[in-house]
Scaffold this active site. Structure first.
Site, PDB file in Angstrom:
ATOM      1  N   SER A 265       0.857  -1.199   0.000  1.00 20.92           N
ATOM      2  CA  SER A 265       0.000   0.000   0.000  1.00 20.92           C
ATOM      3  C   SER A 265       0.884   1.236   0.000  1.00 20.92           C
ATOM      4  O   SER A 265       2.045   1.182   0.383  1.00 20.92           O
ATOM      5  CB  SER A 265      -0.849   0.025   1.270  1.00 20.92           C
ATOM      6  OG  SER A 265      -0.055   0.466   2.359  1.00 20.92           O
ATOM      7  N   ASP A 266       0.307   2.359  -0.428  1.00 27.01           N
ATOM      8  CA  ASP A 266       1.045   3.602  -0.249  1.00 27.01           C
ATOM      9  C   ASP A 266       0.980   3.961   1.243  1.00 27.01           C
ATOM     10  O   ASP A 266       0.240   3.376   2.030  1.00 27.01           O
ATOM     11  CB  ASP A 266       0.452   4.711  -1.144  1.00 27.01           C
ATOM     12  CG  ASP A 266       1.454   5.835  -1.376  1.00 27.01           C
ATOM     13  OD1 ASP A 266       1.285   6.598  -2.332  1.00 27.01           O
ATOM     14  OD2 ASP A 266       2.431   5.919  -0.590  1.00 27.01           O
ATOM     15  N   TYR A 267       1.733   4.936   1.591  1.00 33.63           N
ATOM     16  CA  TYR A 267       1.987   5.348   2.976  1.00 33.63           C
ATOM     17  C   TYR A 267       0.692   5.618   3.768  1.00 33.63           C
ATOM     18  O   TYR A 267       0.024   6.616   3.534  1.00 33.63           O
ATOM     19  CB  TYR A 267       2.816   6.632   2.925  1.00 33.63           C
ATOM     20  CG  TYR A 267       3.421   7.111   4.209  1.00 33.63           C
ATOM     21  CD1 TYR A 267       2.637   7.599   5.243  1.00 33.63           C
ATOM     22  CD2 TYR A 267       4.800   7.126   4.375  1.00 33.63           C
ATOM     23  CE1 TYR A 267       3.204   8.077   6.413  1.00 33.63           C
ATOM     24  CE2 TYR A 267       5.376   7.612   5.541  1.00 33.63           C
ATOM     25  CZ  TYR A 267       4.573   8.083   6.552  1.00 33.63           C
ATOM     26  OH  TYR A 267       5.141   8.562   7.706  1.00 33.63           O
ATOM     27  N   GLY A 268       0.312   4.664   4.627  1.00 37.57           N
ATOM     28  CA  GLY A 268      -0.881   4.874   5.452  1.00 37.57           C
ATOM     29  C   GLY A 268      -2.184   4.650   4.717  1.00 37.57           C
ATOM     30  O   GLY A 268      -3.265   4.867   5.268  1.00 37.57           O
TER      31      GLY A 268
END
Ligand code: GLC
Length: 716
Positions: A265-268
């Site tokens: 996933s992208d950050y968060g």
């Protein structure tokens, strides 16, 4: 390890150890050193020692000594000795920084990009990294979005070429044995570049057709080049955020496109399913993301704190966890980490690799080839340094590396003034604020010179992630500086340092030349001097249109004609037009000048009927009518004037970069086949229709009847 050994290892792992492999946290939680690596997102949660010790990969920290120490400490505590993966954003170079990708795209030179991405990988690998979060291949049409700088532009075909080149450069052909390469991660899946109003993280709402026709080709090109990871985008696709979108991840990415690597996933982005409004809490976010096919949860606590519980409560089957663990362990195995968790990194190797002279030479070459000459009223190349005044907020400014140069060294980056050593220099204005004293000094200095080089632009602080702008004009103080200097009646050459297409409408009439330099990287200043004095001849062409005004956005070359196309030169009311500006962008896709001059003639085809199973050849003669050698990017566009759905007025389907000696003519040929005429029909079948199509060949997307051929596609 072989696959049986990987299965054996999974069988020995506890639930907590499996979950740990699916989490990734920033290096700031690991480093026993003073962590000097800037963060690429917020940290708004506490992370405890247990979660860190169990985690399987680390984000955004690099350096041989640091990573050797972190790996050693981790392996001492790891019961099953599963090594950490080190991942970071090495987008346009590690320590040797190349031009930003929007500049690299302007080279129209995938081979050059493959070469420089191999250098990026070599430097990053020597610093202990295993994965780079590149290529970013999001198609972009909205320069209000700060991240257009990371893209190679508005065209799917060109983006495909650079996606493939970047994966090949980073990964090489033998990732297991060649320690100078690292795994690549294509991002952001999918269509992050279509954020509404160019506002970062905003809604993306595209038709399935537009998604497949325009946005998917570059991701697919990266997959076909063997990219090892895919990163999910922050945005929605068909109203479901990518990290919870089963149809997107398990349907398209894995089943339709056959990707069997790691999805991170992208950050968060997993935790952000909650504010998106598709998850009640972190437990539901974790459940949805794993079901959808996200293997690694980057920088959120959702997986770390919920997956075990979800499996104990039988809300999630452990088989979903095991398949993610297997893909992650396979990636570590593909990198040979079980045999050598350090991949032969060492401080000595790092020292011998970083900033090597050959890397700097390549960086200078890339910066020379990225620059785009937008205007030149016979003032470039410059003849004489003596009577030159260098003025502007970018004249003595080392902010040339771009926003993703996390490991670059601005402090070691030469400025234009360093390299030019001008007779006269003045700052003229702050980057964004007016300063009367600076302005007065600049006018005084300029009065003593014969020609002015005016260095303008916008810094990295106005580009990249989280930096969308509602207006894309140059700062008013910079426009004022140009206008005041113009009153002196001397030639003005603008060198523009920026990371997005800007609205140059107000500047353009006051200056005699504009060289678009982008954020050109470690060797940018030297490259720009070479270009200004003709030691190098500008050859870059735009891959993203420059609007006349923010209000014109989105403006792009491969648009649809509409039912009321404005006739050339008409100002009649009832046509698709503005009453206050022209429809065309200030500078179109594919545009760029040279110190040479090129003429196209004799456009011809071997025959005018293309059989479905054959190819035909089109030819054009290109002549350099000047006294200087120069490179020209010859562009092939096709148009399907009548189809089942509306089709773009033209589409790039090929290009060739050629070098022509003074007064030399070359015949350039392109092969055309039926595949190039396929498109997604209304029922999403991807096929061609028989009938008429047009061929254009020119040095930009601005083509006229002289550059046009009519051909027939025969389906018999
Ligand atoms: C950022 C970016 C992404 C990057 C990641 C890790 O938020 O969206 O492109 O790779 O976080 O730094």
């Amino acid at each position: 390890m072989n696959s049986e050994q990987i299965q054996q290892l999974i069988a020995e792992m506890t639930l907590e150890e499996k979950v740990g492999q699916l989490t990734q946290f920033a290096g700031v939680f690991y480093s026993t050193h003073e962590n000097d690596t800037p963060l690429t997102g917020r940290i708004d949660f506490p992370v405890n020692e247990t979660i860190i010790e169990a985690s399987g990969s680390v984000l955004g920290i690099a350096g041989a000594k640091k990573l050797i120490d972190i790996q050693e400490m981790h392996l001492q505590k790891s019961r099953l000795k599963i090594p950490l993966l080190f991942m970071a954003d090495v987008i346009n170079g590690y320590e040797t920084i190349f031009p930003i990708p929007l500049g690299l795209g302007s080279t129209w030179d995938p081979e050059l990009v493959e070469e420089l991405q191999a250098v990026s990988a070599k430097e990053a690998a020597s610093a202990g990294l295993h994965v780079s979060f590149a290529p970013m291949v999001d198609l972009v049409r909205d320069p209000r979005w700060g991240r257009v700088m990371e893209s190679t532009g508005e065209d799917p075909y060109l983006n495909e070429q650079f996606a493939e080149a970047t994966v090949r450069g980073l990964q090489g052909s033998d990732l297991l044995h060649n320690m100078d390469h690292i795994a690549a991660c294509v991002k952001h899946f999918a269509a992050y570049g279509a954020a509404e109003a160019g506002r970062d993280y905003n809604t993306v709402d595209l038709s399935e057709r537009e998604l497949r026709e325009m946005h998917m080709p570059a991701y697919i090109a990266a997959l076909n080049a063997g990219v090892k990871l895919v990163m999910t985008a922050f945005n929605t696709v068909h109203s479901i955020p990518a990290s919870a979108n089963t149809q997107l991840l398990r349907g398209m990415l894995r089943k339709e496109y056959g990707f069997d690597g790691v999805v991170i996933s992208d950050y968060g982005a997993v935790q952000e399913l909650i504010p998106h409004g598709v998850a009640e809490n972190e437990e539901e976010a974790a459940e949805k993301a794993l079901r959808a096919g996200v293997d690694i949860d980057m920088m959120s606590l959702c997986y770390a704190q919920s997956l075990s519980e979800l499996i104990h409560e039988k809300k999630l089957d452990e088989s979903l966890l095991d398949e993610a663990v297997e893909r992650i362990l396979q990636l570590k195995n593909d990198l040979g980490l079980f045999e050598d968790p350090y991949r032969a990194t060492s401080e000595e190797r790092e020292q011998a690799t970083l900033g090597h002279a050959s890397h700097k030479q390549l960086a200078r070459k890339a910066a020379e080839k990225s620059a785009v000459l937008l205007k030149n009223e016979n003032v470039l190349p410059l003849q004489d340094r003596e009577r030159l005044a260098l003025i502007g907020p970018y004249a003595d400014n080392n902010d040339l590396l771009g926003e993703w140069s996390i490991f670059g060294k601005m402090e070691d980056t030469a400025t234009l003034k360093d390299k030019l050593e001008p007779t006269f220099y003045a700052k003229g204005a702050e980057m964004y604020e007016r300063n009367q004293k600076l302005l007065d000094e600049a006018l005084h200095i300029a009065n003593q010179a014969d020609i002015i080089v005016l260095a303008l632009g916008e810094g990295r602080d106005r580009s990249g992630e989280g930096r969308s702008r509602a207006s894309i004009t140059l700062a008013p103080c910079q426009i004022e500086l140009a206008k005041k200097l113009k009153e002196l009646g001397k030639p003005i050459v603008v060198t523009l340092f920026n990371a997005r297409p800007l609205d140059l409408s107000e500047l353009e009439p006051y200056v005699d030349a504009i060289l678009e330099c982008w954020h050109p990287g470690s060797e940018g200043a030297a490259a720009i001097i070479n270009l200004l004095f003709g030691k190098a001849n500008p050859s870059g062409k735009l891959t993203m249109s420059f609007p006349r005004a923010t209000g014109q956005i989105p403006v792009y070359y491969n648009s649809y004609q509409t039912g009321r196309p404005l006739p050339a030169g008409s100002d009649e009311r009832f046509f698709s037009r503005y009453i206050d500006i022209a429809n065309e962008p200030l500078y179109p896709f594919g545009f760029g000048l040279s110190y040479a001059a090129f003429e196209y003639s004799q456009l011809r085809a071997t025959n005018l009927n293309l059989q479905k199973t054959e190819t035909l050849t089109v030819e054009v003669d290109v002549t350099n009518t000047s006294d200087v050698a120069g490179e020209e990017i010859v562009q092939l566009y096709l148009q399907d004037p009548v189809a089942e759905v509306v089709r773009p007025v033209k589409e790039l389907k090929g290009f060739k970069k050629i070098l022509l000696a003074p007064h030399e003519t070359k015949t350039i040929t392109f092969e055309i086949n039926e595949e190039m005429l396929r498109y997604h029909h209304s029922d999403l079948t991807y096929s061609s229709d028989p009938g008429t199509f047009f061929v254009y060949i020119n040095g930009s997307s601005k083509c006229d009847e002289a550059n046009k051929l009519e051909l027939q596609l025969i389906h018999s």
